[in-house]
Each structure stands twice: as structure tokens, then as C-alpha cells.
Design a protein around this motif. Structure first.
Motif, PDB file in Angstrom:
ATOM      1  N   THR A   2       0.855  -1.181   0.000  1.00 22.09           N
ATOM      2  CA  THR A   2       0.000   0.000   0.000  1.00 22.09           C
ATOM      3  C   THR A   2       0.894   1.234   0.000  1.00 22.09           C
ATOM      4  O   THR A   2       1.712   1.405   0.898  1.00 22.09           O
ATOM      5  CB  THR A   2      -0.915   0.013   1.237  1.00 22.09           C
ATOM      6  N   SER A   3       0.738   2.076  -1.013  1.00 22.54           N
ATOM      7  CA  SER A   3       1.657   3.188  -1.176  1.00 22.54           C
ATOM      8  C   SER A   3       1.186   4.064  -2.331  1.00 22.54           C
ATOM      9  O   SER A   3       0.213   3.755  -3.011  1.00 22.54           O
ATOM     10  CB  SER A   3       3.069   2.654  -1.466  1.00 22.54           C
ATOM     11  N   VAL A   4       1.914   5.144  -2.534  1.00 21.73           N
ATOM     12  CA  VAL A   4       1.733   5.950  -3.746  1.00 21.73           C
ATOM     13  C   VAL A   4       2.937   5.698  -4.631  1.00 21.73           C
ATOM     14  O   VAL A   4       4.079   5.831  -4.174  1.00 21.73           O
ATOM     15  CB  VAL A   4       1.600   7.450  -3.430  1.00 21.73           C
ATOM     16  N   TYR A   5       2.686   5.336  -5.855  1.00 24.99           N
ATOM     17  CA  TYR A   5       3.752   4.971  -6.786  1.00 24.99           C
ATOM     18  C   TYR A   5       3.948   6.076  -7.820  1.00 24.99           C
ATOM     19  O   TYR A   5       2.992   6.532  -8.444  1.00 24.99           O
ATOM     20  CB  TYR A   5       3.413   3.649  -7.480  1.00 24.99           C
ATOM     21  N   PHE A   6       5.197   6.469  -7.965  1.00 29.44           N
ATOM     22  CA  PHE A   6       5.543   7.503  -8.931  1.00 29.44           C
ATOM     23  C   PHE A   6       6.501   6.955  -9.971  1.00 29.44           C
ATOM     24  O   PHE A   6       7.454   6.255  -9.657  1.00 29.44           O
ATOM     25  CB  PHE A   6       6.203   8.701  -8.245  1.00 29.44           C
ATOM     26  N   CYS A   7       6.215   7.315 -11.193  1.00 31.97           N
ATOM     27  CA  CYS A   7       7.108   7.032 -12.296  1.00 31.97           C
ATOM     28  C   CYS A   7       7.837   8.319 -12.670  1.00 31.97           C
ATOM     29  O   CYS A   7       7.285   9.431 -12.519  1.00 31.97           O
ATOM     30  CB  CYS A   7       6.304   6.525 -13.491  1.00 31.97           C
ATOM     31  N   ALA A   8       9.063   8.191 -13.134  1.00 33.69           N
ATOM     32  CA  ALA A   8       9.821   9.357 -13.566  1.00 33.69           C
ATOM     33  C   ALA A   8      10.655   8.997 -14.783  1.00 33.69           C
ATOM     34  O   ALA A   8      10.958   7.816 -15.016  1.00 33.69           O
ATOM     35  CB  ALA A   8      10.730   9.865 -12.442  1.00 33.69           C
ATOM     36  N   ARG A  15      -2.206   5.858  -6.556  1.00 33.07           N
ATOM     37  CA  ARG A  15      -2.446   5.532  -5.145  1.00 33.07           C
ATOM     38  C   ARG A  15      -3.007   4.128  -5.075  1.00 33.07           C
ATOM     39  O   ARG A  15      -4.109   3.869  -5.556  1.00 33.07           O
ATOM     40  CB  ARG A  15      -3.395   6.538  -4.518  1.00 33.07           C
ATOM     41  N   LEU A  16      -2.240   3.214  -4.488  1.00 30.69           N
ATOM     42  CA  LEU A  16      -2.630   1.805  -4.401  1.00 30.69           C
ATOM     43  C   LEU A  16      -2.887   1.418  -2.959  1.00 30.69           C
ATOM     44  O   LEU A  16      -2.061   1.686  -2.081  1.00 30.69           O
ATOM     45  CB  LEU A  16      -1.521   0.913  -4.973  1.00 30.69           C
ATOM     46  N   THR A  17      -4.032   0.788  -2.740  1.00 34.17           N
ATOM     47  CA  THR A  17      -4.357   0.259  -1.420  1.00 34.17           C
ATOM     48  C   THR A  17      -4.548  -1.237  -1.536  1.00 34.17           C
ATOM     49  O   THR A  17      -5.280  -1.709  -2.406  1.00 34.17           O
ATOM     50  CB  THR A  17      -5.654   0.894  -0.873  1.00 34.17           C
ATOM     51  N   VAL A  18      -3.862  -1.981  -0.677  1.00 32.23           N
ATOM     52  CA  VAL A  18      -3.991  -3.434  -0.661  1.00 32.23           C
ATOM     53  C   VAL A  18      -4.635  -3.836   0.661  1.00 32.23           C
ATOM     54  O   VAL A  18      -4.087  -3.574   1.733  1.00 32.23           O
ATOM     55  CB  VAL A  18      -2.633  -4.132  -0.820  1.00 32.23           C
TER      56      VAL A  18
END
Lengths: 117, 117
Positions: free
Chosen positions: B86-92, B113-116
Motif C-alpha cells: 500500500t503506497s503511492v507509486y511515482f514514475c519518472a 495511489r494503491l491500497t492493498v
């Protein structure tokens, strides 16, 4: 290994007051240093970067930072805070000789800037 | 130019489910990165790619896989999601340039924003 320390997870200033966000780095080789800003529910936006050309770096929105090698610091300042400056600020380091060609950034834990009216 | 885009913006998974996050950039950048952002932890590098068909592990790669079949796309996969993801994932993404240039800035997407559960 490189690392970044941001002193103060939260900093509160009054509107119109000086903003000072602290960043200290650890790197065995000359670093490249960055400040990013993150507004709520948005991605990161580059404020400014140090690439060894000049120790005093000016960025967007009136922010600037000074690289001090003797203090291993790269503090972010703004003379007069505005309500729109309320955001999360991240200091990051990338050394000149990152192995593997990744040039990935090592981030500090962030400082939440609160502007009081 | 759209810059860096991420799909989806939000997702809720149950433990054990799988999913793929898509990152796309239209700036013809060679380097691409996946980070995760957790409260009080800053951003941490999961995987990165220095070009089409190449990927490598970052600081926190366990539980994730990536693929870069096309230069403009970088996929992050979770084979069996866990609550710890569970986290916020950023691509760059970042331009490589004619020589290795660590000081080129990374451009970030808006995040997923992913919630598991």
C-alpha cells in the motif's frame, strides 16, 4: 553510499516570513543536489538543482539554495513566504559517478511547509 | 506534450491479487524509474531502466517486477499484492544526453495511489 537528511518533518512560518528548509547530504564524491516540491495529490516538480556551476542556485517561485561543501548542506530559502508555498519539499542527491548508469535519486524524508496567515 | 502519465490513478486490491501499473512518457527519454512514496519515508527507488529492453533493481525491489518493451513505456507489476505494498507509486523519466549527465532533472508523473486490503 549517499544519503540525505532533512531536519524537521514539519516547518511552520507566517505569511511574509523567511522560509528556511534544511538539507544535509552525505556523499563520498561530488554530488548533484535537487529540491523538489510536491503539492497535495500531485507529482514532484523541480524547484532548483545544483550541478557545480555556481554555489548559489536560484529556482522557481522565488526559492534559492546555497551549496556549502564544508557543511555538506544545501538549505532552501525564500525571503517571504506566500500561502501558495504550502507543500511538501524534498531534497535529493545524485552523485556524479553513480554506478550502473542509473543516476537514481536518493531522497530525504521530506519537510511539510505550513504557512500561517 | 503530456509529459509523464500514469495509469491508473487509484486502485484497491485484495491481498494476493495481481496488477500492472503503466507509465508512459512522450519526451523520448532514455531513463525511466519507479519510486514508491510512504509517509515519513520520502521516495524510494523500486526499479529503473536505462533503455528499451533493460531493467535493474533499485533500493526496494522485492515483490515487484518491471518491463520496458518500448522506449516510451515502463510497466510495474505486482504478482501477489501484500498490504505492505500500500503506497503511492511515482514514475519518472530523464534524458540521458550525449554523455552521462546525472544533473539532468527527472520528470515525475502524477502518481498512482494503491491500497492493498
Amino acid at each position: 553510499a549517499q544519503s540525505v537528511t532533512q531536519l524537521g518533518s514539519h516547518v511552520s512560518v507566517s505569511e511574509g516570513a523567511l522560509v528556511l528548509l534544511r538539507c544535509n547530504y552525505s556523499s563520498s564524491v561530488p554530488p548533484y543536489l535537487f529540491w523538489y516540491v510536491q503539492y497535495p495529490n500531485q507529482g514532484l516538480q523541480l524547484l532548483l538543482k545544483y550541478t557545480s556551476a555556481a554555489t548559489l542556485v536560484k529556482g522557481i517561485n522565488g526559492f534559492e539554495a546555497e551549496f556549502k561543501k564544508s557543511e555538506t548542506s544545501f538549505h532552501l530559502t525564500k525571503p517571504s513566504a506566500h500561502m501558495s508555498d504550502a507543500a511538501e519539499y524534498f531534497c535529493a542527491v545524485s552523485d556524479m559517478y553513480s554506478g550502473g548508469g542509473a543516476d537514481g535519486l536518493t531522497f530525504g524524508k521530506g519537510t511539510h511547509l505550513i504557512i500561517q496567515p | 506534450n503530456a509529459g509523464v502519465t500514469q495509469t491508473p490513478k487509484f486502485r484497491v486490491l485484495k491481498t494476493g491479487q495481481s496488477m500492472t501499473l503503466l507509465c508512459a512518457q512522450d519526451m523520448n527519454h532514455e531513463y525511466m524509474y519507479w519510486y514508491r512514496q510512504d509517509p515519513g519515508m520520502g521516495l524510494r527507488l523500486i526499479h529503473y531502466s536505462v533503455g528499451e529492453g533493460t531493467t535493474a533493481k533499485g533500493e526496494v525491489p522485492d515483490g515487484y517486477n518491471v518491463s520496458r518493451l518500448k522506449k516510451q513505456n515502463f510497466l510495474l507489476g505486482l504478482e501477489s499484492a501484500a498490504p505492505s505494498q500500500t503506497s503511492v507509486y511515482f514514475c519518472a523519466s530523464k534524458k540521458q544526453g550525449l554523455r552521462r549527465q546525472s544533473y539532468n532533472e527527472q520528470f515525475f508523473g502524477p502518481g498512482t495511489r494503491l491500497t492493498v486490503l
